[in-house]
Design an enzyme around this catalytic site. Structure first.
Site, PDB file in Angstrom:
ATOM      1  N   HIS A  23      -7.478  -5.737  -1.110  1.00  0.00           N
ATOM      2  CA  HIS A  23      -6.356  -5.075  -0.447  1.00  0.00           C
ATOM      3  C   HIS A  23      -5.863  -5.839   0.775  1.00  0.00           C
ATOM      4  O   HIS A  23      -4.773  -5.567   1.277  1.00  0.00           O
ATOM      5  CB  HIS A  23      -6.787  -3.658  -0.049  1.00  0.00           C
ATOM      6  CG  HIS A  23      -5.669  -2.694   0.163  1.00  0.00           C
ATOM      7  ND1 HIS A  23      -4.815  -2.308  -0.844  1.00  0.00           N
ATOM      8  CD2 HIS A  23      -5.263  -2.011   1.271  1.00  0.00           C
ATOM      9  CE1 HIS A  23      -3.940  -1.437  -0.375  1.00  0.00           C
ATOM     10  NE2 HIS A  23      -4.180  -1.247   0.902  1.00  0.00           N
ATOM     11  N   SER A  63       0.842  -1.181   0.000  1.00  0.00           N
ATOM     12  CA  SER A  63       0.000   0.000   0.000  1.00  0.00           C
ATOM     13  C   SER A  63       0.893   1.252   0.000  1.00  0.00           C
ATOM     14  O   SER A  63       1.691   1.411  -0.919  1.00  0.00           O
ATOM     15  CB  SER A  63      -0.960  -0.043   1.194  1.00  0.00           C
ATOM     16  OG  SER A  63      -1.998   0.877   1.045  1.00  0.00           O
TER      17      SER A  63
END
Length: 661
Positions: A633, A518
């Site tokens: 994610h 990320s």
């Protein structure tokens, strides 16, 4: 032949060690404080009746467990499906409501009498239910469901007409045209009814103490929802004669969650940021009394909520503030590399309630009679506790020796920063890995991380830290990177890494790698575009182009405004976003790079990985791109077990090729 030639080689643990673990979540304290119900997810063959020895399919299967202060015992034993979750105590402590997923049924509401008897199924909705909450009088259960609506447009090859600003979300993929409605189950009458069908999705929800209705957070329209601008509403319980309609009682116009009505039934607490404050602002604790709003954690320069990373959290990790009595509110907070429980009084005094500076409380529920929680540390797997007594022994499952990290400090103009080095056993020099956390406003510290322990066990020195922008070190530390990604944060990371190499002689400065996910993936891309010092890089769910991110991420319409003070639709701001994009500097990259990304990641969309891969490939940089279907994610933390194994094996293959090959 001498003894050294005949002695068996030590077994090096591999990614498959993940399969030995059992993951606790959602600890729920009973109304009398004497029991805890929680969820335990274990990894099992998908079909235990027909195991395939040539192609195992490990999947999570969860069950409910119960403890009265002694060793926990398994409460539900469903043999098929994904299992049971979301245990919720009835106010009299005699019944557990929970959710069961079996076959095509995603999540059915179940009621289990604890005095004996089988669980009874209440709902049959195709979309399942979520967010179970008993009314304090025990008569009603509120929950969310999309009912029987089904979206088969993709299966039918039909077009989608999109008019809302946000239409896909990480973890959900396509958002439904109509958000989940709030439903009410009358336990006494065995009746279900729709309570409130909102135009914009409901956020937080909490019953008033007298069961007259609920508090909820909601955005006034879809655009405000895309900007995380929420207000607080009062929704009365419907009657036979009149449907219920919400009434706004607080213009908050910012992110708000963690609703906690005061026992007097008039006031309530919430967790949020005040209107006008961006993503770098700590979440604070507020008391709302009519038109008066007062911050309760004034002077506590740390955020409300846990932000320390770990990869052993599969399932819900509750941390909503809870009133211990009419004067004290219990909440969690991140302090440096730890997470503890604190109390705030109505007078605004904050005190530590249960805080180990070298530990993490990753979930809790509480009432005036007791506290149930999950506690972990850098060297102890997450365990369930009830009123200070551990009721699980999940660490005993851990299949190899755990190492203790060594703290390493580094200096900045904002004071001392800190990080840690995790080394394998022995005295030999080992390659050094710089790991960078996501967020950027999260934290590394004393959470348990299987991945780091496994890296150390396989002969690597794992270096991880909290550069400026991380939470837990005060508001000024977080604010330092507002509008400045790739500046002081990058300097802190390299400063920390140099400190590790200087103070830990076993780290081999000639064999180094950088990696992160990320924001950590962004920073990995950024660093390899500005230095050639690393022998390998692994960029996971990363960002490389801040401009395209703004139009493709599920948070893109607000994120750069909050995080950097920039609007991608303004030409001058777009130029500044390009200046902060790793893709601008890709021609300077020489570091062999492994790219890991998930197809359903809508937080950092896969187009970011595709751009980075295309650019590196065109430039002749050694690059490998691994795409995971069906994952979002959260792959590294709670993705499907077999895919998590593949990801770890890709990591180790890349590191061995470039650092040990």
């Amino acid at each position: 032949m001498n003894n050294s030639e005949t002695a068996p080689r030590p077994t090096v643990p591999g990614a498959e060690t993940l399969l030995a673990l059992a993951f606790p979540s959602d600890p729920q304290v009973s109304p009398d404080g004497g029991r805890v119900a929680f969820v335990l997810a274990q990894v099992e063959e998908e079909d235990r009746q027909k195991p395939d020895p040539d192609f195992t399919r490990p999947r999570y299967r969860s069950h409910l467990w119960l403890s009265d202060g002694g060793a926990a015992r398994q409460l539900t034993h469903g043999e098929t499906g994904r299992g049971d979750s979301s245990p919720r105590w009835s106010p009299d402590g005699q019944t557990l409501a929970f959710v069961r997923s079996v076959g095509e049924v995603k999540a059915a509401l179940m009621l289990l009498p604890l005095g004996g008897g089988e669980a009874r199924r209440v709902t049959h909705f195709k979309n399942g239910v979520s967010g179970l909450q008993w009314s304090p009088d025990g008569r009603y259960l509120a929950f969310f469901t999309g009912g029987d609506r089904e979206d088969k447009r993709d299966e039918r090859g039909e077009a989608r007409v999109i008019t809302r600003p946000v239409y896909r979300a990480n973890g959900a993929d396509w958002l439904p045209e109509q958000p989940a409605a709030l439903w009410l189950y009358d336990v006494e009458q065995d009746e279900l009814r729709e309570w409130y069908a909102p135009e914009v999705g409901i956020g937080a929800l909490a019953w008033w103490p007298d069961s007259r209705g609920v508090l909820l957070t909601q955005s006034g329209n879809h655009w405000k929802a895309s900007q995380w601008q929420q207000d607080v509403y009062d929704l009365p319980r419907p009657t036979a004669d009149a449907p219920a309609a919400p009434q706004k009682i607080l213009d908050w116009n910012s992110a708000a969650h963690g609703l906690a009505p005061h026992p007097d039934g008039k006031r309530f607490a919430l967790v949020g940021r005040p209107a006008g404050q961006g993503n770098t602002e700590h979440a604070h604790l507020y008391l709302v009394d009519g038109e008066q709003v007062r911050r309760l954690d004034e002077g506590h320069d740390h955020p409300v909520g846990g932000a320390v990373g770990g990869d052993c959290h599969v399932g819900a990790m509750p941390e909503r503030p809870a009133w211990l009595d009419g004067e004290r509110l219990l909440f969690s907070s991140t302090v440096r590399g730890s997470v503890g429980l604190f109390t705030a009084t109505l007078g605004g005094e904050v005190r530590a309630h249960d805080h180990d500076p070298q530990g993490v409380i990753s979930a809790f529920t509480a009432n005036e009679h007791g506290v149930a929680l999950i506690r972990e540390s850098a060297t102890r797997f997450p365990e369930v506790e009830l009123n200070g007594k551990r009721v699980t022994d999940l660490h005993a499952r851990f299949p190899f020796a755990v190492q203790t990290p060594q703290r390493v400090a580094f200096q900045t103009e904002h004071g001392e920063g800190e990080g840690w080095v995790l080394l394998p056993e022995g005295e030999a020099q080992v390659p050094a890995l710089l790991n960078i956390h996501g967020g950027p406003h999260t934290d590394y510290g004393y959470g348990f991380t299987h991945e780091f322990q496994l890296m150390a066990a396989r002969g690597y020195g794992v270096c991880y830290s909290n550069p400026r922008g991380s939470v837990g070190y005060g508001q000024a530390w977080v604010d330092a990177i507002h509008g400045r990604w790739g500046t002081v944060d990058a300097a802190d990371l390299l400063n920390f890494f140099d400190s590790c190499l200087e103070t830990v002689p076993r780290l081999d400065a000639e064999k180094t790698a950088v990696m992160g996910g990320s924001y950590g993936g962004f920073m990995t891309n950024w660093l390899t575009g500005h230095t050639t010092r690393f022998g390998a890089a692994i960029t996971d769910r990363s960002i490389c182009n801040l401009i395209s991110f703004a139009g493709t991420s599920d948070i893109g319409l607000r994120f750069w405004d909050d995080e950097l003070g920039l609007d991608f639709t303004r030409p001058d701001d777009a130029l500044r976003l390009w200046e902060m994009s790793p893709l601008k500097y890709v021609q300077q990259v020489e570091t062999p790079t492994l790219i890991i990304h998930s197809v359903l990641d809508h937080r950092c969309p896969i187009e970011q990985a595709e751009q980075w891969y295309a650019a590196l490939h065109k430039l002749g940089v050694p690059v490998r791109f691994v795409r995971f279907p069906g994952e979002d994610h959260e792959l590294s933390r709670s993705g499907r077990p077999d895919r998590r194994l593949t990801r770890l094996n890709e990591y180790f293959g890349w590191l061995e090729q470039w650092l040990k090959g």
